[in-house]
Design an enzyme around this catalytic site. Structure first.
Site, PDB file in Angstrom:
ATOM      1  N   ASN A  83      52.139  33.442  60.000  1.00  0.00           N
ATOM      2  CA  ASN A  83      52.824  34.687  59.617  1.00  0.00           C
ATOM      3  C   ASN A  83      53.885  35.084  60.642  1.00  0.00           C
ATOM      4  O   ASN A  83      54.351  36.214  60.661  1.00  0.00           O
ATOM      5  CB  ASN A  83      51.804  35.821  59.432  1.00  0.00           C
ATOM      6  CG  ASN A  83      51.023  36.105  60.712  1.00  0.00           C
ATOM      7  OD1 ASN A  83      51.266  35.490  61.745  1.00  0.00           O
ATOM      8  ND2 ASN A  83      50.087  37.028  60.647  1.00  0.00           N
ATOM      9  N   ASP A 112      46.723  34.724  76.068  1.00  0.00           N
ATOM     10  CA  ASP A 112      45.758  35.584  75.373  1.00  0.00           C
ATOM     11  C   ASP A 112      44.329  35.065  75.494  1.00  0.00           C
ATOM     12  O   ASP A 112      44.094  33.931  75.927  1.00  0.00           O
ATOM     13  CB  ASP A 112      46.135  35.726  73.885  1.00  0.00           C
ATOM     14  CG  ASP A 112      46.512  34.394  73.222  1.00  0.00           C
ATOM     15  OD1 ASP A 112      46.189  33.331  73.792  1.00  0.00           O
ATOM     16  OD2 ASP A 112      47.111  34.413  72.145  1.00  0.00           O
ATOM     17  N   HIS A 141      53.471  35.141  63.977  1.00  0.00           N
ATOM     18  CA  HIS A 141      53.012  35.788  65.213  1.00  0.00           C
ATOM     19  C   HIS A 141      53.177  34.869  66.414  1.00  0.00           C
ATOM     20  O   HIS A 141      53.134  33.642  66.292  1.00  0.00           O
ATOM     21  CB  HIS A 141      51.573  36.328  65.079  1.00  0.00           C
ATOM     22  CG  HIS A 141      50.469  35.317  65.106  1.00  0.00           C
ATOM     23  ND1 HIS A 141      49.648  35.066  64.023  1.00  0.00           N
ATOM     24  CD2 HIS A 141      50.010  34.508  66.096  1.00  0.00           C
ATOM     25  CE1 HIS A 141      48.740  34.167  64.355  1.00  0.00           C
ATOM     26  NE2 HIS A 141      48.946  33.808  65.612  1.00  0.00           N
ATOM     27  N   GLU A 180      50.851  40.355  66.171  1.00  0.00           N
ATOM     28  CA  GLU A 180      50.879  40.244  64.717  1.00  0.00           C
ATOM     29  C   GLU A 180      52.070  41.002  64.134  1.00  0.00           C
ATOM     30  O   GLU A 180      52.652  41.864  64.803  1.00  0.00           O
ATOM     31  CB  GLU A 180      49.579  40.833  64.148  1.00  0.00           C
ATOM     32  CG  GLU A 180      48.315  40.118  64.603  1.00  0.00           C
ATOM     33  CD  GLU A 180      48.064  38.819  63.839  1.00  0.00           C
ATOM     34  OE1 GLU A 180      48.974  38.325  63.165  1.00  0.00           O
ATOM     35  OE2 GLU A 180      46.927  38.306  63.922  1.00  0.00           O
TER      36      GLU A 180
END
Ligand code: GLP
EC number: 3.5.99.6
Length: 239
Positions: free
Chosen positions: A128, A62, A130, A135
């Site tokens: 979280n 990314d 990801h 996400e």
């Protein structure tokens, strides 16, 4: 999933490097690479080794939208600093965060991955759950895409920036569909802040609410943890 619990991130990085080295010796040519603080000890092991990377291709997960490659917070810069400056690869791909046509860039990145199937994919994990910047709520079946970062992720990543307002609001990232096509996957996580995400990834249901849980469906995943990240995990999952 195979789970390896090490004492700390130095040992975790060294253990991950052993796997990388073995796979490269056995013919792996395309490495899927990751950023964040987690892979730093692995990259230190690469740099300290005599491994030659000049015949390898790397494809990063990314990049932030809007950061130039020479911006110290960009993932281009991170990879140069931590790995490529010292261990040049034959070719290194990272999404172009400065593109004027994000959709075309995403499509081209999918094509790059198709032409260079990833032998070994490295992953970190967000608090979280990801992976890359996929996400919670991101569909499992998509390829490279633009993602709006959640408040949680912006907050977590703001430690690398002068203040939260400077954290880019979106990124270009590989989708779970790209990640799941890798032949082999190593996910690393260190520190107690990752413990809940690790438990949910391994013990919880496979759900788009916990993007990393898709890895339960991949045939060859090794999870490398330190004791803090493993603290909530049931003993039966630890090898
Ligand atoms: C970012 C990256 C992820 C990384 C995550 C965790 O969101 N896009 O690839 O896994 O942060 O970062 P860290 O390793 O610094 O905890």
């Amino acid at each position: 999933m195979k789970v390896i619990v090490t004492e700390n991130k130095i040992q975790g990085g060294a253990r991950a490097f052993e796997i990388f080295e073995k796979e490269i010796r056995n013919g792996a040519k395309v490495l899927g690479l990751a950023t964040g603080s987690t892979p730093e000890t692995l990259y230190q092991s690469f740099v300290a080794s005599d491994l030659n990377c000049e015949n390898l291709i790397s494809i990063n997960l990314d990049e932030y939208v809007g950061l130039k490659p020479d911006n110290p917070q960009s993932y281009h810069y991170f990879m140069q600093k931590h790995l490529f400056d010292k261990k040049p690869f034959k070719k290194s791909y990272i999404p172009d965060g400065m593109t004027k046509d994000v959709a075309a860039t995403c499509k081209a990145y999918d094509q790059i991955i198709k032409e260079h199937p990833i032998d070994l994919q490295l992953l970190g994990i967000g608090r979280n759950g990801h992976i890359a910047f996929n996400e919670p709520g991101t569909p499992f079946d998509i390829g490279t895409h633009e993602v709006k970062l959640t408040e949680n992720t912006i907050k977590a990543n703001s430690r690398f920036f002068d203040n939260e307002d400077e954290v880019p609001k979106s990124a270009i990232c590989m989708g779970s569909a790209n990640i799941m096509q890798a032949k082999k996957i190593i996910l690393m996580a260190f520190g107690e802040k990752k413990a809940k995400a690790i438990k949910e990834m391994i013990e919880g249901p496979v759900t788009e609410d916990v993007p990393a849980s898709i890895l339960q469906k991949h045939p060859d995943v090794t999870v490398i943890l330190d004791t803090a990240a493993a603290q909530e995990l049931d003993d039966k999952y630890k090898n």
